[in-house]
Design a protein around this motif. Structure first.
Motif, PDB file in Angstrom:
ATOM      1  N   VAL A 193       0.874   7.206   1.480  1.00  0.00           N
ATOM      2  CA  VAL A 193      -0.307   7.835   2.451  1.00  0.00           C
ATOM      3  C   VAL A 193      -0.647   6.864   3.237  1.00  0.00           C
ATOM      4  O   VAL A 193      -1.249   7.503   4.479  1.00  0.00           O
ATOM      5  CB  VAL A 193      -1.662   8.545   1.061  1.00  0.00           C
TER       6      VAL A 193
ATOM      7  N   LEU B  72       0.788  -1.171   0.218  1.00  0.00           N
ATOM      8  CA  LEU B  72       0.355  -0.349  -0.364  1.00  0.00           C
ATOM      9  C   LEU B  72       1.064   1.127   0.068  1.00  0.00           C
ATOM     10  O   LEU B  72       1.227   2.258  -0.817  1.00  0.00           O
ATOM     11  CB  LEU B  72      -1.019  -0.333   1.058  1.00  0.00           C
TER      12      LEU B  72
ATOM     13  N   THR C 185       0.814   4.356  -3.188  1.00  0.00           N
ATOM     14  CA  THR C 185      -0.140   5.357  -2.491  1.00  0.00           C
ATOM     15  C   THR C 185       1.370   6.893  -2.331  1.00  0.00           C
ATOM     16  O   THR C 185       0.206   7.509  -1.731  1.00  0.00           O
ATOM     17  CB  THR C 185      -1.028   5.472  -1.334  1.00  0.00           C
ATOM     18  N   ASN C 186       2.379   5.945  -2.488  1.00  0.00           N
ATOM     19  CA  ASN C 186       3.275   6.992  -2.575  1.00  0.00           C
ATOM     20  C   ASN C 186       3.403   7.235  -0.301  1.00  0.00           C
ATOM     21  O   ASN C 186       3.484   8.585   0.214  1.00  0.00           O
ATOM     22  CB  ASN C 186       3.223   8.051  -2.676  1.00  0.00           C
TER      23      ASN C 186
END
Length: 333
Positions: free
Chosen positions: A169, A162, A166-167
């Motif tokens: 996040v 994840l 999501t960089n």
């Protein structure tokens, strides 16, 4: 009730002695001992040095004599010295590790109850419906999912997969008890609590996952049994609303067996935390048991396992007393 309680407490004493003997024997009979751990890889140590070390640690004596000496010390609150942590084993386990395990296991049990009890009632009231089949499937999935597999998969999902898409996040700490760069002397109380919660989420969810399935299945089965009783059918025949029948008349009797289950679930969580704490590097009692076994630090292992055994006996007694308190059909006098 008082006589029954006193009799149960007196019965706990010989039972705890037998359990402690079994724990000591199983710990002492495993391959290797503290001297092997100390002399491993040391080519200069002689057989005479090893014999002196074994005599100093009392390992040259029969196991029952060693157990007797350990038991006498334990009855005086002395569980020996921890070689790995350089402090008394009792102090290290109960002051340094027990609070961390309670911080993990108590919220896990509360979460399991808050999720499983309503879902168990919902599944029983809607028996053989689609939600009932879905909950049954998920509960059996939780039963069959071992913690040693689930933990690494959760770590991979939230620490690698994840955050990668999501960089960062959606990201939760992969392990530990708190941020190393957070200074507790300068940070606010809310900042410390928020930081602890962030580290607690993943191990808590993994530890509660199986408990949710166990309590849900018990709650569903108990509720179905109660809903088939004559007094419930009578209440329905009188035209009482479904919610009143379920939550006022059926729920109280259906939840009684859950009390017994909780009495054994609490010490069981301490045992189940061994793998969870190891996977998430959570510094609790479960992890210290594993570290003690690997390092042959048996005093720490014995202190922790004896405490879990005592906890099991105490909560078993409390569960029986609570069972009688909520069910008027049960009398211990």
């Amino acid at each position: 009730m008082a006589t029954y309680t006193l009799r149960r407490i007196l019965q706990m004493i010989p039972l705890l002695l037998v359990i402690s003997l079994i724990i000591y024997a199983l710990t002492a009979l495993q391959p290797g001992d503290p001297v092997d751990q100390l002399t491993l890889g040391n080519s200069q140590i002689t057989p005479a040095d090893i014999a002196r070390l074994r005599a100093a640690y009392g390992l040259d004596q029969p196991i029952f004599l060693r157990y007797f000496y350990w038991l006498v010390q334990a009855l005086h609150g002395d569980f020996g010295w921890s070689r790995s942590f350089s402090q008394p084993a009792f102090q290290y386990v109960f002051q340094n590790r027990l609070p961390n395990t309670l911080l993990l296991t108590v919220p896990a049990l509360i979460l399991a109850l808050l999720v499983a009890v309503p879902l168990g009632i919902y599944s029983a009231v809607r028996q053989y419906s689609l939600p009932d089949y879905v909950l049954t499937f998920l509960s059996f999935l939780a039963f069959s999912t071992p913690v040693f597999w689930l933990g690494p998969m959760v770590l991979w999902l939230f620490a690698i997969y994840l955050p990668g898409i999501t960089n960062g996040v959606i990201s939760l700490p992969p392990g530990g008890l708190g941020s190393p760069d957070l200074d507790p002397t300068t940070a606010s109380t809310w900042a410390i609590i928020a930081d602890k919660i962030k580290y607690l989420i993943l191990p808590l969810c993994v530890l509660a996952f199986r408990e949710i399935a166990v309590i849900l299945r018990f709650m569903r089965a108990n509720m179905l049994e109660v809903l088939s009783q004559d007094y419930v059918r009578t209440a329905r025949a009188k035209g009482l609303p479904g919610g009143v029948v379920v939550y006022k008349h059926a729920l109280r009797n259906a939840i009684i067996p859950i009390i017994t289950l909780l009495g054994l679930a609490i010490p069981g969580l301490f045992g189940g935390a061994v793998i969870t704490e190891t996977v998430f590097s959570w510094p609790g009692m479960g992890r210290v048991i594993l570290e003690g076994l690997v390092n042959k630090d048996f005093n720490v292992v014995l202190a922790a396992l004896t405490f879990i055994a005592l906890l099991t006996l105490i909560f078993s007694l409390l569960a029986d007393l609570a069972y009688a308190a909520v069910d008027p059909r049960i009398r211990y006098d």
